[in-house]
Motif scaffolding. Structure first.
Motif, mmCIF file in Angstrom:
data_model
loop_
_atom_site.group_PDB
_atom_site.id
_atom_site.type_symbol
_atom_site.label_atom_id
_atom_site.label_comp_id
_atom_site.label_asym_id
_atom_site.label_seq_id
_atom_site.Cartn_x
_atom_site.Cartn_y
_atom_site.Cartn_z
ATOM 1 N N ILE A 70 0.841 -1.199 0.000
ATOM 2 C CA ILE A 70 0.000 0.000 0.000
ATOM 3 C C ILE A 70 0.877 1.250 0.000
ATOM 4 N N TRP A 71 1.918 1.239 0.830
ATOM 5 C CA TRP A 71 2.815 2.400 0.897
ATOM 6 C C TRP A 71 3.480 2.661 -0.450
ATOM 7 N N HIS A 72 3.978 1.617 -1.089
ATOM 8 C CA HIS A 72 4.673 1.787 -2.364
ATOM 9 C C HIS A 72 3.725 2.265 -3.465
ATOM 10 N N PHE A 73 2.541 1.697 -3.525
ATOM 11 C CA PHE A 73 1.621 2.088 -4.599
ATOM 12 C C PHE A 73 1.051 3.482 -4.381
ATOM 13 N N LYS A 74 0.766 3.846 -3.142
ATOM 14 C CA LYS A 74 0.271 5.202 -2.892
ATOM 15 C C LYS A 74 1.349 6.232 -3.196
ATOM 16 N N ARG A 75 2.603 5.877 -2.983
ATOM 17 C CA ARG A 75 3.704 6.784 -3.318
ATOM 18 C C ARG A 75 3.732 7.052 -4.817
ATOM 19 N N GLU A 76 3.272 6.084 -5.604
ATOM 20 C CA GLU A 76 3.217 6.236 -7.066
ATOM 21 C C GLU A 76 1.860 6.747 -7.537
ATOM 22 N N GLU A 77 1.088 7.321 -6.607
ATOM 23 C CA GLU A 77 -0.188 7.973 -6.929
ATOM 24 C C GLU A 77 -1.302 6.998 -7.310
ATOM 25 N N PHE A 78 -1.241 5.757 -6.856
ATOM 26 C CA PHE A 78 -2.344 4.827 -7.050
ATOM 27 C C PHE A 78 -3.385 5.027 -5.950
ATOM 28 N N GLU A 79 -4.643 4.778 -6.282
ATOM 29 C CA GLU A 79 -5.681 4.652 -5.271
ATOM 30 C C GLU A 79 -5.756 3.173 -4.909
ATOM 31 N N VAL A 80 -5.569 2.845 -3.641
ATOM 32 C CA VAL A 80 -5.496 1.450 -3.234
ATOM 33 C C VAL A 80 -6.628 1.105 -2.272
ATOM 34 N N GLU A 81 -7.353 0.034 -2.593
ATOM 35 C CA GLU A 81 -8.349 -0.517 -1.680
ATOM 36 C C GLU A 81 -7.875 -1.916 -1.310
ATOM 37 N N HIS A 82 -7.839 -2.212 -0.020
ATOM 38 C CA HIS A 82 -7.275 -3.475 0.435
ATOM 39 C C HIS A 82 -8.281 -4.292 1.214
ATOM 40 N N THR A 83 -8.258 -5.598 1.009
ATOM 41 C CA THR A 83 -9.010 -6.542 1.819
ATOM 42 C C THR A 83 -8.211 -7.839 1.916
ATOM 43 N N PRO A 84 -8.269 -8.514 3.074
ATOM 44 C CA PRO A 84 -7.597 -9.811 3.191
ATOM 45 C C PRO A 84 -8.514 -10.977 2.834
ATOM 46 N N ASP A 85 -9.751 -10.657 2.466
ATOM 47 C CA ASP A 85 -10.793 -11.677 2.318
ATOM 48 C C ASP A 85 -11.274 -11.787 0.871
ATOM 49 N N GLY A 86 -11.337 -13.011 0.348
ATOM 50 C CA GLY A 86 -11.749 -13.221 -1.036
ATOM 51 C C GLY A 86 -13.189 -12.846 -1.308
ATOM 52 N N GLU A 87 -14.083 -13.192 -0.400
ATOM 53 C CA GLU A 87 -15.502 -12.866 -0.588
ATOM 54 C C GLU A 87 -15.710 -11.356 -0.609
ATOM 55 N N GLU A 88 -15.041 -10.656 0.315
ATOM 56 C CA GLU A 88 -15.160 -9.198 0.343
ATOM 57 C C GLU A 88 -14.555 -8.584 -0.920
ATOM 58 N N ALA A 89 -13.498 -9.186 -1.428
ATOM 59 C CA ALA A 89 -12.886 -8.689 -2.656
ATOM 60 C C ALA A 89 -13.881 -8.705 -3.806
ATOM 61 N N LEU A 90 -14.671 -9.770 -3.895
ATOM 62 C CA LEU A 90 -15.675 -9.868 -4.956
ATOM 63 C C LEU A 90 -16.737 -8.781 -4.806
ATOM 64 N N LEU A 91 -17.141 -8.513 -3.565
ATOM 65 C CA LEU A 91 -18.131 -7.464 -3.309
ATOM 66 C C LEU A 91 -17.583 -6.091 -3.684
ATOM 67 N N LEU A 92 -16.338 -5.821 -3.289
ATOM 68 C CA LEU A 92 -15.714 -4.535 -3.599
ATOM 69 C C LEU A 92 -15.553 -4.344 -5.104
ATOM 70 N N ALA A 93 -15.150 -5.404 -5.785
ATOM 71 C CA ALA A 93 -14.952 -5.321 -7.239
ATOM 72 C C ALA A 93 -16.271 -5.117 -7.963
ATOM 73 N N ARG A 94 -17.334 -5.709 -7.440
ATOM 74 C CA ARG A 94 -18.651 -5.550 -8.051
ATOM 75 C C ARG A 94 -19.177 -4.131 -7.830
ATOM 76 N N GLU A 95 -18.931 -3.603 -6.642
ATOM 77 C CA GLU A 95 -19.416 -2.260 -6.300
ATOM 78 C C GLU A 95 -18.680 -1.185 -7.083
ATOM 79 N N THR A 96 -17.360 -1.268 -7.133
ATOM 80 C CA THR A 96 -16.547 -0.299 -7.875
ATOM 81 C C THR A 96 -15.428 -1.049 -8.586
ATOM 82 N N PRO A 97 -15.624 -1.426 -9.839
ATOM 83 C CA PRO A 97 -14.594 -2.183 -10.554
ATOM 84 C C PRO A 97 -13.253 -1.455 -10.569
#
Length: 232
Positions: free
Chosen positions: A20-47
């Protein structure tokens, strides 16, 4: 440069924090989750623009998350890079056959991973790699805030400029009013969804002029898309 949205699916907290630190330093917007099911929900909500996906997740495996992302219409073409300690050729082949675009074996250099992500995005989303956004006969300079269509200058207000910029960064993708509100106005906005229609009309009037085809496609019950193939 347009900011790329990255979905990081990683259950190693220390590694996730480092990435997260490295990607934000390169001006990326980063959304993080440790959970596969939540990842699917997040990707569906905002690809996202790209998914960094750990293979060995505790709940739903990274391979299954990858498979399901490829089945979802909104994420079927989103680049996926697998992160894994499994370096055997058979595992790499399995990940790529499931739908991953690239495969990075742990341990790896965060700087190298950032470079690989940027390379993938340059191939699939050239708009994220520079200051000029081009689609069909529309050209936008994001530094000088100038827009041209078919060679002629198009005067736009600030909101219409941001709206067109969002469409140019995601050509062909359909966005609902609610998603456009989040992306263009911000999630804290109190603006009504129908206000989006007003600004779409203003944008159409400005970029279509008198005789040019309408390049903004209305998808009934779904939203709007920048689509030259559907222009009339």
């Amino acid at each position: 440069m347009a900011r790329a949205r990255l979905l990081l699916v990683e259950d190693d907290a220390a590694l996730a924090e480092l990435l997260i630190w490295h990607f934000k330093r390169e001006e990326f917007e980063v959304e993080h989750t440790p959970d596969g099911e939540e990842a699917l929900l997040l990707a569906r909500e905002t690809p996202p623009d790209l998914v960094l996906l750990d293979w060995m997740l505790e709940s739903l495996s990274g391979i299954e998350v990858c498979r399901r992302l490829r089945r979802m219409p909104d994420t079927a073409n989103v680049p996926i890079i697998m992160l894994t300690a499994r370096g055997e050729e058979e595992d790499r082949v399995r990940g790529l056959e499931t739908g991953a675009d690239d495969y990075v074996t742990k341990p790896f250099s965060p700087r190298e991973l950032v470079a690989r992500v940027q390379a993938v995005l340059r191939r699939v989303r050239p708009a994220l790699a520079g200051e000029r956004l081009i689609y069909s006969d529309i050209e936008m300079d994001t530094v000088s805030h100038k827009v041209r269509r078919d060679g002629a200058t198009v005067p736009l207000g600030p909101t219409e400029f941001r709206l067109l910029k969002h469409f140019l960064e995601h050509p062909g993708r359909v966005f609902s009013r609610e998603r456009l509100l989040d992306s263009v106005w911000g999630r804290e906005s109190d603006i009504e969804p129908r206000t989006v229609d007003v600004h779409i009309r203003r944008l159409r009037k400005a970029i279509n002029g008198e005789n040019l085809p309408d390049i903004i496609r209305t998808v009934r019950s779904a939203g709007y898309a920048l689509d030259s193939e559907g222009a009339v």
